[in-house]
Design a protein around this motif. Structure first.
Motif, PDB file in Angstrom:
ATOM      1  N   ALA A 240     -30.247   0.835 -40.185  1.00  0.00           N
ATOM      2  CA  ALA A 240     -29.465   1.663 -41.104  1.00  0.00           C
ATOM      3  C   ALA A 240     -28.172   2.115 -40.435  1.00  0.00           C
ATOM      4  CB  ALA A 240     -30.284   2.875 -41.535  1.00  0.00           C
ATOM      5  N   LEU A 241     -28.254   2.499 -39.171  1.00  0.00           N
ATOM      6  CA  LEU A 241     -27.063   2.907 -38.420  1.00  0.00           C
ATOM      7  C   LEU A 241     -26.058   1.765 -38.327  1.00  0.00           C
ATOM      8  CD1 LEU A 241     -25.414   4.677 -36.436  1.00  0.00           C
ATOM      9  CD2 LEU A 241     -26.890   3.802 -34.609  1.00  0.00           C
ATOM     10  N   VAL A 242     -26.532   0.561 -38.021  1.00  0.00           N
ATOM     11  CA  VAL A 242     -25.640  -0.593 -37.880  1.00  0.00           C
ATOM     12  C   VAL A 242     -24.915  -0.874 -39.197  1.00  0.00           C
ATOM     13  CG1 VAL A 242     -25.567  -3.078 -37.464  1.00  0.00           C
ATOM     14  CG2 VAL A 242     -26.966  -1.612 -36.011  1.00  0.00           C
ATOM     15  N   ALA A 243     -25.622  -0.758 -40.308  1.00  0.00           N
ATOM     16  CA  ALA A 243     -25.000  -1.021 -41.609  1.00  0.00           C
ATOM     17  C   ALA A 243     -23.971   0.037 -41.959  1.00  0.00           C
ATOM     18  CB  ALA A 243     -26.070  -1.090 -42.691  1.00  0.00           C
ATOM     19  N   TYR A 244     -24.263   1.301 -41.632  1.00  0.00           N
ATOM     20  CA  TYR A 244     -23.357   2.397 -41.991  1.00  0.00           C
ATOM     21  C   TYR A 244     -22.445   2.821 -40.845  1.00  0.00           C
ATOM     22  CZ  TYR A 244     -25.100   3.358 -46.712  1.00  0.00           C
ATOM     23  OH  TYR A 244     -25.391   3.287 -48.060  1.00  0.00           O
ATOM     24  N   SER A 245     -22.385   2.037 -39.777  1.00  0.00           N
ATOM     25  CA  SER A 245     -21.334   2.222 -38.775  1.00  0.00           C
ATOM     26  C   SER A 245     -20.074   1.600 -39.371  1.00  0.00           C
ATOM     27  CB  SER A 245     -21.699   1.524 -37.457  1.00  0.00           C
ATOM     28  OG  SER A 245     -22.766   2.152 -36.825  1.00  0.00           O
ATOM     29  N   GLY A 246     -19.153   2.416 -39.797  1.00  0.00           N
ATOM     30  CA  GLY A 246     -18.121   1.956 -40.707  1.00  0.00           C
ATOM     31  C   GLY A 246     -18.524   2.500 -42.066  1.00  0.00           C
ATOM     32  N   ILE A 446     -26.784  -6.747 -47.964  1.00  0.00           N
ATOM     33  CA  ILE A 446     -25.620  -7.104 -48.776  1.00  0.00           C
ATOM     34  C   ILE A 446     -24.552  -7.777 -47.924  1.00  0.00           C
ATOM     35  CG2 ILE A 446     -23.680  -6.150 -50.108  1.00  0.00           C
ATOM     36  CD1 ILE A 446     -25.685  -4.040 -51.164  1.00  0.00           C
ATOM     37  N   PHE A 447     -24.359  -7.276 -46.695  1.00  0.00           N
ATOM     38  CA  PHE A 447     -23.360  -7.877 -45.809  1.00  0.00           C
ATOM     39  C   PHE A 447     -23.665  -9.348 -45.526  1.00  0.00           C
ATOM     40  CE2 PHE A 447     -21.839  -3.658 -43.911  1.00  0.00           C
ATOM     41  CZ  PHE A 447     -20.613  -3.750 -44.529  1.00  0.00           C
ATOM     42  N   ILE A 448     -24.945  -9.689 -45.411  1.00  0.00           N
ATOM     43  CA  ILE A 448     -25.303 -11.083 -45.124  1.00  0.00           C
ATOM     44  C   ILE A 448     -24.768 -11.992 -46.222  1.00  0.00           C
ATOM     45  CG2 ILE A 448     -27.204 -12.702 -44.763  1.00  0.00           C
ATOM     46  CD1 ILE A 448     -28.918 -10.266 -43.913  1.00  0.00           C
ATOM     47  N   PHE A 449     -25.046 -11.611 -47.447  1.00  0.00           N
ATOM     48  CA  PHE A 449     -24.649 -12.451 -48.587  1.00  0.00           C
ATOM     49  C   PHE A 449     -23.151 -12.339 -48.877  1.00  0.00           C
ATOM     50  CE2 PHE A 449     -24.093 -13.576 -53.006  1.00  0.00           C
ATOM     51  CZ  PHE A 449     -24.854 -14.731 -53.115  1.00  0.00           C
ATOM     52  N   ALA A 450     -22.634 -11.103 -48.900  1.00  0.00           N
ATOM     53  CA  ALA A 450     -21.240 -10.894 -49.291  1.00  0.00           C
ATOM     54  C   ALA A 450     -20.268 -11.527 -48.303  1.00  0.00           C
ATOM     55  CB  ALA A 450     -20.954  -9.399 -49.429  1.00  0.00           C
ATOM     56  N   SER A 451     -20.614 -11.575 -47.018  1.00  0.00           N
ATOM     57  CA  SER A 451     -19.732 -12.213 -46.032  1.00  0.00           C
ATOM     58  C   SER A 451     -19.510 -13.678 -46.384  1.00  0.00           C
ATOM     59  CB  SER A 451     -20.339 -12.102 -44.631  1.00  0.00           C
ATOM     60  OG  SER A 451     -20.434 -10.765 -44.215  1.00  0.00           O
ATOM     61  N   MET A 452     -20.593 -14.354 -46.748  1.00  0.00           N
ATOM     62  CA  MET A 452     -20.479 -15.777 -47.079  1.00  0.00           C
ATOM     63  C   MET A 452     -19.825 -15.986 -48.439  1.00  0.00           C
ATOM     64  SD  MET A 452     -21.567 -16.673 -44.282  1.00  0.00           S
ATOM     65  CE  MET A 452     -21.220 -18.386 -44.573  1.00  0.00           C
ATOM     66  N   HIS A 453     -20.091 -15.094 -49.384  1.00  0.00           N
ATOM     67  CA  HIS A 453     -19.453 -15.201 -50.693  1.00  0.00           C
ATOM     68  C   HIS A 453     -17.945 -14.971 -50.565  1.00  0.00           C
ATOM     69  CE1 HIS A 453     -20.420 -14.534 -55.255  1.00  0.00           C
ATOM     70  NE2 HIS A 453     -19.650 -15.571 -55.043  1.00  0.00           N
ATOM     71  N   LEU A 454     -17.568 -13.991 -49.748  1.00  0.00           N
ATOM     72  CA  LEU A 454     -16.151 -13.718 -49.506  1.00  0.00           C
ATOM     73  C   LEU A 454     -15.480 -14.898 -48.821  1.00  0.00           C
ATOM     74  CD1 LEU A 454     -13.797 -11.680 -49.534  1.00  0.00           C
ATOM     75  CD2 LEU A 454     -14.655 -10.796 -47.352  1.00  0.00           C
ATOM     76  N   LEU A 455     -16.165 -15.508 -47.863  1.00  0.00           N
ATOM     77  CA  LEU A 455     -15.628 -16.686 -47.187  1.00  0.00           C
ATOM     78  C   LEU A 455     -15.359 -17.798 -48.201  1.00  0.00           C
ATOM     79  CD1 LEU A 455     -14.967 -18.285 -44.602  1.00  0.00           C
ATOM     80  CD2 LEU A 455     -17.404 -18.862 -44.455  1.00  0.00           C
ATOM     81  N   TYR A 456     -16.289 -18.001 -49.121  1.00  0.00           N
ATOM     82  CA  TYR A 456     -16.113 -19.040 -50.135  1.00  0.00           C
ATOM     83  C   TYR A 456     -14.919 -18.733 -51.035  1.00  0.00           C
ATOM     84  CZ  TYR A 456     -17.113 -22.175 -54.027  1.00  0.00           C
ATOM     85  OH  TYR A 456     -17.008 -23.142 -54.995  1.00  0.00           O
ATOM     86  N   VAL A 457     -14.828 -17.515 -51.517  1.00  0.00           N
ATOM     87  CA  VAL A 457     -13.752 -17.148 -52.432  1.00  0.00           C
ATOM     88  C   VAL A 457     -12.385 -17.292 -51.769  1.00  0.00           C
ATOM     89  CG1 VAL A 457     -12.700 -15.161 -53.592  1.00  0.00           C
ATOM     90  CG2 VAL A 457     -15.123 -15.644 -53.919  1.00  0.00           C
ATOM     91  N   TYR A 483     -25.800  -9.221 -39.092  1.00  0.00           N
ATOM     92  CA  TYR A 483     -26.579  -8.357 -39.968  1.00  0.00           C
ATOM     93  C   TYR A 483     -27.926  -8.981 -40.338  1.00  0.00           C
ATOM     94  CZ  TYR A 483     -23.082  -4.784 -40.251  1.00  0.00           C
ATOM     95  OH  TYR A 483     -22.236  -3.757 -39.922  1.00  0.00           O
ATOM     96  N   ALA A 484     -28.020 -10.302 -40.360  1.00  0.00           N
ATOM     97  CA  ALA A 484     -29.314 -10.944 -40.580  1.00  0.00           C
ATOM     98  C   ALA A 484     -30.279 -10.588 -39.454  1.00  0.00           C
ATOM     99  CB  ALA A 484     -29.140 -12.453 -40.680  1.00  0.00           C
ATOM    100  N   PHE A 485     -29.762 -10.525 -38.228  1.00  0.00           N
ATOM    101  CA  PHE A 485     -30.582 -10.145 -37.073  1.00  0.00           C
ATOM    102  C   PHE A 485     -31.145  -8.741 -37.238  1.00  0.00           C
ATOM    103  CE2 PHE A 485     -30.609  -7.938 -32.925  1.00  0.00           C
ATOM    104  CZ  PHE A 485     -31.606  -8.664 -32.279  1.00  0.00           C
ATOM    105  N   TRP A 486     -30.303  -7.785 -37.637  1.00  0.00           N
ATOM    106  CA  TRP A 486     -30.746  -6.401 -37.757  1.00  0.00           C
ATOM    107  C   TRP A 486     -31.641  -6.183 -38.973  1.00  0.00           C
ATOM    108  CZ3 TRP A 486     -30.752  -2.913 -34.086  1.00  0.00           C
ATOM    109  CH2 TRP A 486     -29.901  -3.104 -32.999  1.00  0.00           C
ATOM    110  N   VAL A 487     -31.362  -6.882 -40.045  1.00  0.00           N
ATOM    111  CA  VAL A 487     -32.239  -6.770 -41.216  1.00  0.00           C
ATOM    112  C   VAL A 487     -33.627  -7.316 -40.884  1.00  0.00           C
ATOM    113  CG1 VAL A 487     -32.650  -7.660 -43.538  1.00  0.00           C
ATOM    114  CG2 VAL A 487     -30.406  -6.756 -42.935  1.00  0.00           C
TER     115      VAL A 487
END
Length: 497
Positions: A240-246, A446-457, A483-487
């Protein structure tokens, strides 16, 4: 570009059923002279305000007090990757004037599927009014001069509801909602970081400052060795900390909505969402724009990109690191290592500890700062969710755009009303800090998926002259893996594996 190229580009961005982009001129960027940059930046300070109120003030202290400052290393990596992610989100909005959610809706299989998908993710991550609930703990301490206990849960609930409703009231004033948030977050960032810096300089001993500095590299000064994963670590909390750092998940994506309303790049041509009290109906484009490559257009593009770098690296990255380090220094100074502060009174734990050692007045000041931080974070979060879902509906439905004479404010405030009704119910489901950790772990996913979706777009839909360089594409993949590692660690901890 040749006419044939225009046809190919239009086909690519319209394959999911949305209207193609309109070709027009890229607006000129603002001139950054003197203190003029303070007026030009803005989206970064809003998303920083969210960051300070979740990871930095709640999850960070809970982790650092329990496991030590050697965990700072993961914060640096997370904030670095999120800053790159943010700049890529803004790349899309600069180039098109659309929120990045619209870009996702432009991909196959259909805009409707992606609209439902990201709206659902928004509710799963920040549909829980955890910040209002944790702010209630600090407000309770201010008036009762003690930490809330389990028997105080009904009182915390009603204070949380009042805080939540106050957020809605604030969103009804001003002319441009984004500008209201921007001004409030400048006040937040200046008072919080300034206040914590002064207190840290006064109260934090030199060896704790040294421990924080070495912790940025994962070194534990108390044991004299590197300690990247402390023994007995709570990986549900750490993920949770890693995701909400930022900021975390959909909040980072909403950066593009705020940038559009700020008028960044092509966003200047798109319009914005006005507040209910403004009395002004502003036309909001449901589809974006694109520009051809020529010397003047690229000069303007690079000017906008300089502003993005300033907004994200100068404001967001620097502020997020300071916002994590300064509160942590105070927490580990006043609370013994190993203390578990995850309860109804988490937002006032530092205030209670400081008050018992340095006087009730200073404790009250810290409790007030805590309540202010968390109220502002809830305000930004609920506004971001209402804004993003409004934009998704506005882009994807002709019927919605025609409702109430095409006034986007009607859609925005209806969505906001639904969020309020849900929030009042959700506050009863669990303790606020538990809701916060659930949302934060969802943000990591969400970061796992959105990073790749953003890369595609950004590499398939955007014109070649504004696509990201290779190193940025690689960093988006690295972010997904990180983020896949931490999830994975978080899921294993929950399952007891």
């Amino acid at each position: 570009m040749h006419p044939a190229s225009h046809t190919i580009a239009r086909a690519a961005e319209a394959r999911s059923g949305l209207d193609p982009w309109i070709h027009t001129e890229l607006p000129a960027p603002p001139t950054l002279k003197g203190l003029g940059w303070l007026k030009a930046v803005g989206p970064g300070v809003i998303v920083l305000g969210v960051a300070i109120g979740s990871g930095e003030f709640l999850l960070g202290p809970a982790a650092f007090v329990r496991h030590g400052l050697s965990l700072f290393w993961v914060v640096v990596i997370a904030v670095y990757l999120q800053t790159i992610f943010n700049t890529e989100v803004l790349r899309y909005t600069l180039a098109t004037g659309e929120p990045v959610f619209t870009g996702f809706m432009r991909t196959r299989p259909s805009s409707t599927l992606w609209a439902w998908f990201y709206a659902a993710l928004y509710f799963l991550q920040i549909g829980w009014p955890a910040w209002a609930g944790t702010a209630a703990g600090a407000i309770f301490f201010l008036f009762m001069r003690r930490l809330a206990q389990p028997l105080d849960a009904p009182t915390i609930y009603y204070i949380g509801i009042a805080t939540f409703l106050l957020c809605v009231a604030v969103l009804s004033i001003g002319r441009r909602i984004e500008r209201t948030l921007e001004l409030l977050n400048w006040v937040l960032v200046a008072t919080i970081l300034g206040g914590f810096l002064i207190m840290a300089l006064v109260f934090v001993p030199g060896n704790t400052w040294a421990a924080a500095a070495t912790g940025l590299a994962g070194f534990d000064l108390t044991t004299g060795e590197f300690d990247f994963f402390p023994a007995g670590a709570d990986f549900f909390l750490l993920a949770a900390l890693v995701a909400y750092s930022g900021s975390g998940g959909v909040v980072n994506l909403t950066l593009s909505n705020w940038a559009r309303d700020k008028g960044y790049g092509m966003g200047e041509r798109a319009g914005y969402i006005a507040s209910a009290a403004s009395g002004v109906k502003v036309d909001l484009a449901h589809s974006g724009f694109t520009f051809d490559e020529d010397a003047e257009a690229m000069r303007r593009w690079h000017g906008w990109w300089r502003l993005v770098r300033l907004d994200q690296w100068g404001i967001f990255f620097t502020g997020a690191i300071l916002g994590m380090v300064l509160p942590a220094l105070l927490y580990v100074t006043f609370l013994p290592r190993g203390t578990d502060i995850q309860g109804l009174g988490i937002s006032a734990a530092l205030a209670a500890a400081v008050g018992s050692q340095s006087g009730a007045v200073l404790g009250g000041v810290i409790a007030f700062l805590g309540a202010w931080i968390l109220f502002k974070t809830q305000l930004d979060s609920v506004e971001g969710m209402a804004r993003a879902i409004t934009d998704i509906l506005w882009t994807g439905s002709d019927r919605v755009r025609g409702w109430r004479g095409g006034d986007v404010r009607a859609v925005y405030y209806c969505v906001l009303a639904i969020i309020v009704v849900w929030g009042i119910f959700a506050l009863r489901l669990a303790q606020p800090i538990v809701l916060l950790q659930i949302g934060a772990n969802i943000a990591g996913g969400i970061f796992i998926f959105a990073s790749m979706h953003l890369l595609y777009v950004n590499t398939r839909l955007l014109p070649a002259h504004v696509r990201p360089p290779m190193w940025r594409r690689v960093m988006l993949v690295v972010m997904a893996l990180f983020y896949a590692f931490w999830v994975t660690l978080s899921v294993r901890a929950v399952l007891g594996v």
